[in-house]
Design a protein around this motif. Structure first.
Motif, PDB file in Angstrom:
ATOM      1  N   CYS C 259       0.842  -1.200   0.000  1.00  0.00           N
ATOM      2  CA  CYS C 259       0.000   0.000   0.000  1.00  0.00           C
ATOM      3  C   CYS C 259       0.872   1.243   0.000  1.00  0.00           C
ATOM      4  O   CYS C 259       1.803   1.354   0.774  1.00  0.00           O
ATOM      5  CB  CYS C 259      -0.899  -0.017   1.229  1.00  0.00           C
ATOM      6  N   SER C 261      -0.205   4.361   0.463  1.00  0.00           N
ATOM      7  CA  SER C 261      -0.824   5.423   1.274  1.00  0.00           C
ATOM      8  C   SER C 261      -1.445   6.535   0.436  1.00  0.00           C
ATOM      9  O   SER C 261      -1.409   7.700   0.839  1.00  0.00           O
ATOM     10  CB  SER C 261       0.198   6.067   2.216  1.00  0.00           C
ATOM     11  N   GLU C 264      -6.838   6.588  -1.732  1.00  0.00           N
ATOM     12  CA  GLU C 264      -7.917   6.544  -2.709  1.00  0.00           C
ATOM     13  C   GLU C 264      -9.091   5.693  -2.249  1.00  0.00           C
ATOM     14  O   GLU C 264     -10.251   6.022  -2.500  1.00  0.00           O
ATOM     15  CB  GLU C 264      -7.390   6.020  -4.051  1.00  0.00           C
ATOM     16  N   LYS C 279      -5.528   0.678   6.449  1.00  0.00           N
ATOM     17  CA  LYS C 279      -4.324   0.534   5.634  1.00  0.00           C
ATOM     18  C   LYS C 279      -3.133   1.212   6.312  1.00  0.00           C
ATOM     19  O   LYS C 279      -2.019   0.704   6.280  1.00  0.00           O
ATOM     20  CB  LYS C 279      -4.526   1.137   4.245  1.00  0.00           C
TER      21      LYS C 279
HETATM   22  S1  SF4 Z   1      -6.083   2.735  -2.475  1.00  0.00           S
HETATM   23 FE1  SF4 Z   1      -5.903   2.461  -0.296  1.00  0.00          FE
HETATM   24  S2  SF4 Z   1      -5.072   0.431  -0.071  1.00  0.00           S
HETATM   25 FE2  SF4 Z   1      -4.770   0.996  -2.192  1.00  0.00          FE
HETATM   26  S3  SF4 Z   1      -2.705   1.858  -2.205  1.00  0.00           S
HETATM   27 FE3  SF4 Z   1      -4.099   3.570  -1.923  1.00  0.00          FE
HETATM   28  S4  SF4 Z   1      -4.232   3.800   0.283  1.00  0.00           S
HETATM   29 FE4  SF4 Z   1      -3.348   1.826  -0.088  1.00  0.00          FE
END
Ligand code: SF4
Ligand SMILES: Cc1cc2nc3c(=O)[nH]c(=O)nc-3n(C[C@H](O)[C@H](O)[C@H](O)COP(=O)(O)OP(=O)(O)OC[C@H]3O[C@@H](n4cnc5c(N)ncnc54)[C@H](O)[C@@H]3O)c2cc1C
Ligand code: SF4
Ligand code: SF4
Ligand code: SF4
Ligand code: FES
Lengths: 143, 653, 319
Positions: C259, C261, C264, C279
């Motif tokens: 992830c 960060s 999204e 996350k």
């Molecule tokens: S969408 Fe959420 S889980 Fe996916 S990389 Fe971005 S922050 Fe991490």
């Protein structure tokens, strides 16, 4: 008090080569253990996707145990090295979701360590009994 | 599906603490179960027949046996169902003996647990798939690691059976501990006289390729197809030229080198041939003592060597060999008595170990077989043997018995009397263990014919008084303290795991016990096999044992290899990973983690890139399955769905 | 068009020959809603914008265009996803043209919505540290920091970590790193059972739309995702709380060490469920245990796909 005698729901994922053998050794040596744990045999601790632990907990497990060969002794040389990382991450993660990390342990027991297996089962079962039954999730529908 | 369930009583082993009838009754209610019964001994012939009949009569397509550990009988029952026409993988076991009846006291709880385990096994078997092994070619060379008596026997038996043998020994010569011994119990025949000819056979056998002064660097592959990297350590002598004439030893000016063969009781030269009967009989330089290496100048041996074999620039060399099976015969090592303060921690010259004593007794040893004590080279008249030094002692971390010490003490005491007729030997012992053929008689002879005095008790202290060693201990039979003044004290140091045993086990992927001895497949029924297919054990590396037992195991391991190689093709285990090409998203995570490099990328006819498992390389660990995010790669027989079914069967009972 | 937008247009124009298309930002239905802009030809550039409302992580589209040659406009945070995808071998660097935009933060529409009715915005602009939003009947001025997305308040990578062209000057990180795991730490002040109930409550709202997964730049499984699969059958299609929790646990575990960060997942959640917290907790654990942050180093391996024989930070528990 009758409540206390009730079995906890505990599941253990044991690698075939070490820990499952260790549990067999404990059996052959007649090392008495609490009866709450149900063992699922897997080839290697590296086979244990952390999601199995999560799934068991979400399915109503009061405790989940993963046991493999001691580091460096994995039958497939590296499986438990990966398992160690993944399971450690999981162990640290569970409390964030409100799950008591003591409901999940991972450890290493070799095929010759019948006595150690007895200890692990006894202590872990005790630990889970002390925690009591796992809380159940309930849908919250306040909007 | 139509599943049959068979619950075993195992006599009273299971039925004693599990209500097997109830388990069988409950099982009838599980999904897909059409037949369920209990039987006294399911693994017995009639027991197996009953399963086969049920398969036919009830048209079963899946079988669950609830009995002992699958590590014990999974194969037995797989064969049973196969004979009845079922695929052998349409079978699961529930372990209700080792994991239930033998460890739980409460019958009710045990029964409940057994029911759960059977329900889980049934849930799993419903998702089993018929699997079919593939055949692959076997490399019929065998690697033997360790050239002690066990390894030599194994190598000779294999070589005589027509196999090519690669023998790797870490010392400059083969022979192991036995080559150092003087005589052997219980017949008192000369050790090197019976071992020497065998060593020569090994050295000259056309089917044996010897790598001495070499160690295993790396092992990869699997049964039938191992690749081994061997490190040939630098000897600084070109062995293709060296004739073993020994001139260099005569002229070498560095004469104070440590002599491992003589266990340090006398020095040797920096360039040396370890002992007269060495195989191969070649010189090597110990750079820790060689002046050319320490001071940068000398060169005496290079000048004197008639064939110009000396090469101070030599480097270690790595060679690769391909073999199909491996016999491990790396022997044992001896407890370090300098850890015991009460016995002088190694600071008294006249307190020696029994292996050092073998060298003093030995006619080709440094004293030419005269027993002379190290401090003043005088003949000792009173000799005290101390048994169990670093054996059967929990506080030292060696709770086990070293197996052969009692016997060699008796031997050494007898030999002492032969060498010095006016001597008196005493033995401090805990128990005398002499269970072999002719062994008890042998110990009695030492006591009765040779007048060896046995004192039952532990030695508490050894110290110096004048030129004598005082041994103080208890006599538990008389219940008194005893104190003996000895000229020489011999400590029977216990057998411990060979140095490096654990590291080697990791390379071989075999297991070892808490003390470093290797674990066999089954302590009774598979004593020379390991849990890694194609790797066998022989001799003291599996646990302390004497020469006859070591030789027996050497032959046993060889016969296992010979029978393994009796077929040209081996069958590969079909319990391996399999990629669902529809699901694979080519994320490469499985490729990254597979410990065997068993996964590669390939293009499907549709042009999609997907992961693909190399069937003979995959070992079935399932790491990839735990890694794959979409669950595209599934380990057959341990798929996500199979394990999930077990989880669900337990929780949603 | 601003200067910056001119420059981006110019660069894209020059690069269009090298790629199949370019992913940039374009005008949406109102001044505060920007949308991803797919540029195939020059005239598509008319709609191009680059401002504080460019919230999307354009790298989220890369997983769907694996073998194509693509150009992409990325902010600092977005660029980490690009690095992570390349690092894992999921996209090919050679197929990419990257325009990097040093960034001082983007607006959280959720935060703005809490402060005013945003259904009729006519104009939005930034004046030094203020954001001015005009609607048909009012004009409001906010402190910029009060509106920025949480991730911008601790941003350590304002300048993209990978690019072919950089538009504007490199910006040094100036936000306090300590804030990075603040949302996690706040949560951890609560007792276990409070957290348990918190998630039950929050996740009960989940409608299993999978928007969080679909937008995640690192969720490469797409249609094969186990959240909707029967083979393997990790979760059912039932809409109950355990399955909703499972969804988030699956996402978190599959993203552990990967992830980047970008936040999204939380931004797109139609039910405003604070799933980014989950996350971030995982990211914190990974950083603690393995000293690792995803999407920074092209040569690294995600920590759960490798190991150390002696782990510096993992202590074996005694029994
Ligand atoms: S969408 Fe959420 S889980 Fe996916 S990389 Fe971005 S922050 Fe991490
Ligand atoms: C003092 C004493 C007296 C004894 N007297 C008797 C007796 O009279 N009768 C009797 O039956 N038994 C006697 N024994 C026991 C006897 O020594 C053992 O039974 C026998 O040596 C076991 O043989 P082995 O081949 O298993 O091991 P070893 O003899 O230990 O041989 C192992 C060989 O493997 C080599 N090796 C080890 N590790 C590696 C590696 N990693 N790579 C390559 N090579 C390696 C070693 O260098 C060695 O050559 C006595 C033992 C002692 C200590
Ligand atoms: S099961 Fe998977 S990871 Fe294990 S050896 Fe086979 S392909 Fe490799
Ligand atoms: S991990 Fe799974 S999805 Fe990824 S390449 Fe391997 S099989 Fe395919
Ligand atoms: S985006 Fe929100 S509602 Fe949709 S699946 Fe994810 S958490 Fe649930
Ligand atoms: S085989 Fe036991 S952990 Fe890998």
């Amino acid at each position: 008090m009758a409540e206390e005698k009730k079995e906890a729901k505990i599941v253990g994922f044991l690698c075939n080569w070490c820990s499952y053998g260790g549990a067999d050794t404990a059996g052959v040596s007649r090392f008495k253990q609490p009866t709450d744990l149900r063992i699922i045999r897997v080839p290697c601790s590296g086979r244990v996707d952390p999601l199995f632990v999560v799934k068991a907990l979400e399915s109503g497990a009061d405790g989940v145990l993963v046991s493999g060969c001691h580091p460096r002794d994995c039958h497939y040389s590296e499986g438990n090295f990966y398992a160690r990382r993944r399971l450690e991450v999981l162990k640290r993660f569970l409390p964030f979701m409100g799950i008591d990390p003591n409901r999940f342990e991972y450890t290493w027991v070799s095929a010759s360590e019948g006595q150690r297996w007895q200890q692990v089962v006894t202590k872990f079962t005790e630990q889970i009994h002390n925690l009591g039954p796992a809380p159940k999730r309930e849908e919250k529908s306040d909007r | 599906m139509r599943i049959g369930v068979f619950i075993c009583h195992c006599g009273s082993n299971i039925a004693g603490t599990v209500d097997v009838k109830k388990v069988a009754e409950e099982a009838k209610r599980f999904p897909h179960v059409v037949y369920s019964t209990d039987y006294m001994y399911t693994c017995s012939e009639p027991g197996q027949l009953e399963i086969q009949e049920a398969i036919k009569k009830e048209k079963l397509d899946g079988v669950v046996v609830a009995s002992c550990s699958p590590r014990m009988h999974e194969n037995t029952f797989r064969r049973t169902v196969e004979k009845a026409g079922l695929n052998r993988y349409m079978f699961e076991m529930a372990n209700i003996r080792e994991h239930v009846s033998w460890v739980g006291v409460d019958k009710e709880a045990n029964t409940k647990k057994a029911i759960d385990l059977v329900r889980m096994a049934v849930a799993k078997v419903t998702l089993n798939q018929p699997l079919f092994p593939k055949s692959f070619k076997v490399n019929k060379n065998v690697l033997v690691i360790g050239g002690g008596v066990a390894g030599m026997q194994a190598a000779l038996d294999c070589a005589d059976g027509g196999l090519k043998v690669i023998l790797v020994e870490k010392n400059p010569s083969i022979g192991g501990k036995m080559a150092k011994l003087d005589k052997t119990f219980p017949t008192i025949d000369c050790s090197i006289c019976i071992l020497g000819p065998k060593m020569v056979d090994v050295g000259q056998h056309e089917n044996i390729k010897l790598y001495t002064y070499s160690e295993i660097e790396e092992i990869s592959g699997y049964v039938g197809n191992y690749e081994v990297k061997i490190r040939k350590k630098a000897t600084y002598v070109d062995w293709t030229k060296c004739t073993g004439c020994g001139l260099c030893m005569e002229k070498c000016p560095s004469k104070k080198a440590f002599d491992p063969f003589n266990e340090g009781i006398a020095p040797t030269t920096a360039i040396n041939i370890p002992f007269p009967q060495a195989i191969p009989k070649k010189a090597k330089i110990d750079p820790n003592y060689c002046r050319q290496f320490i001071k940068g100048k000398c060169g005496v041996c290079a000048k004197i060597c008639p064939v110009q074999a000396i090469d101070y620039e030599m480097q270690d060399e790595i060679v690769t060999e391909k073999v199909g099976a491996i016999i491990v015969a790396t022997g044992y090592s001896l407890f370090d008595h300098t850890k015991i303060k009460e016995y002088g921690a190694g600071k008294y010259l006249d307190v020696i170990t029994s292996i050092q004593y073998e060298r003093l007794l030995n006619a080709s040893g440094p004293t030419s077989g005269h027993i002379l004590r190290p401090s003043d080279n005088k003949e000792p008249k009173t000799i005290v043997f101390v048994a169990c030094v670093g054996s059967r002692d929990k506080s030292l971390g060696v709770p086990y018995c070293s197996n052969f010490c009692c016997m060699y003490i008796a031997k050494q005491a007898i030999l002492t009397k032969d060498h010095i007729p006016d001597s008196q030997s005493y033995v401090f012992y805990m128990d005398i263990r002499a269970p072999g053929k002719g062994y008890e008689e042998f110990v009695r002879r030492a006591q009765e014919e040779y007048g060896v005095k046995y004192i039952r008790g532990r030695v508490s202290r050894i110290f110096k008084r004048g030129d004598k060693m005082v041994v103080r201990g208890s006599d538990t039979l008389l219940g008194t303290q005893v104190e003996l003044e000895a000229d020489l004290v011999v400590l029977a140091t216990g057998a411990i795991a060979e140095e490096g045993a654990r590291e080697l086990a990791e390379k071989l992927r075999i297991s070892y016990d808490p003390y470093g001895f290797y674990i066999e497949s089954h302590p009774k029924l598979r004593p020379v096999e390991t849990n890694t297919a194609g790797v066998f054990l022989a001799g003291a590396c599996q646990g302390p044992k004497d020469i006859p037992a070591s030789v027996g195991q050497g032959s046993a391991a060889a016969s296992k290899v010979l029978s393994l190689f009796s077929k040209d093709l081996l069958e590969s285990d079909p319990q391996i990973a399999h990629v669902n090409e529809m699901l694979c998203v080519d994320c490469k995570k499985c490729i990254q983690t597979c410990p065997y490099g068993a996964i590669e990328e390939k293009k499907t006819p549709m042009g999609k890139i997907v992961a693909s498992v190399i069937e003979t390389v995959c070992q079935g660990c399932g790491l990839c399955t735990a890694t794959c995010p979409p669950g595209a790669i599934q380990l057959q027989q341990f798929t996500d769905n199979q394990l999930l079914a077990e989880v669900k069967a337990f929780f949603h009972a | 068009m601003t200067d910056r937008e001119e420059k981006i247009s110019e660069l894209i124009k020059n690069e269009l020959n090298n790629v199949d298309f370019f992913i940039a930002y374009g005008r949406g239905y109102d001044p505060i809603h920007v949308k991803p802009l797919f540029v195939y030809e020059e005239k598509d550039l008319d709609d191009l914008v680059m401002n504080i409302f460019c919230v999307h992580n354009n790298a989220s589209y890369l997983k769907t265009v694996k073998d194509k040659k693509v150009g992409i406009v990325v902010k600092g945070c977005d660029s980490r996803a690009v690095v992570q995808l390349i690092q894992e071998g999921l996209i090919n660097r050679d197929n990419l043209r990257i325009i990097g935009i040093p960034c001082t933060g983007v607006i959280s529409i959720k935060k703005l919505k809490e402060k005013m009715d945003i259904s009729r915005v006519t104009e939005a602009k930034v004046e030094s540290d203020s954001v001015i939003i005009k609607t048909s009947d009012e004009e409001k001025r906010f402190e910029k920091d009060d509106l920025l997305a949480d991730k911008c308040l601790w941003c350590q990578y304002p300048t993209p970590v990978i690019y072919d062209h950089l538009v504007g000057e490199t910006i040094e990180p100036s936000r306090p790193k300590e804030l990075e795991y603040k949302i996690v730490e706040e949560m951890e002040k609560e007792d276990l059972n409070v957290r348990f109930e918190y998630w039950n409550k929050e996740l009960s709202r989940c409608i299993r739309c999978y928007a969080c997964r679909n937008v995640c730049p690192m969720c490469v499984c797409q249609d094969q995702c186990v959240m909707e699969s029967r083979n393997p059958h990790w979760i059912s299609l039932k809409s109950n709380i355990t399955e909703k929790v499972m969804i988030q646990l699956i996402h978190a575990i599959h993203l552990a060490g990967r992830c980047v960060s970008c936040g999204e997942c939380e931004r797109v959640c139609p039910m405003d469920i604070p799933i980014f917290k989950i996350k971030q907790k995982m990211n914190q654990i990974v950083e603690e245990l393995f000293d690792y942050k995803a999407g920074i180093d092209l040569e690294a391996t995600p920590p759960l796909y490798t190991f150390q024989v002696e782990e510096a930070k993992i202590k074996e528990r005694e029994w």
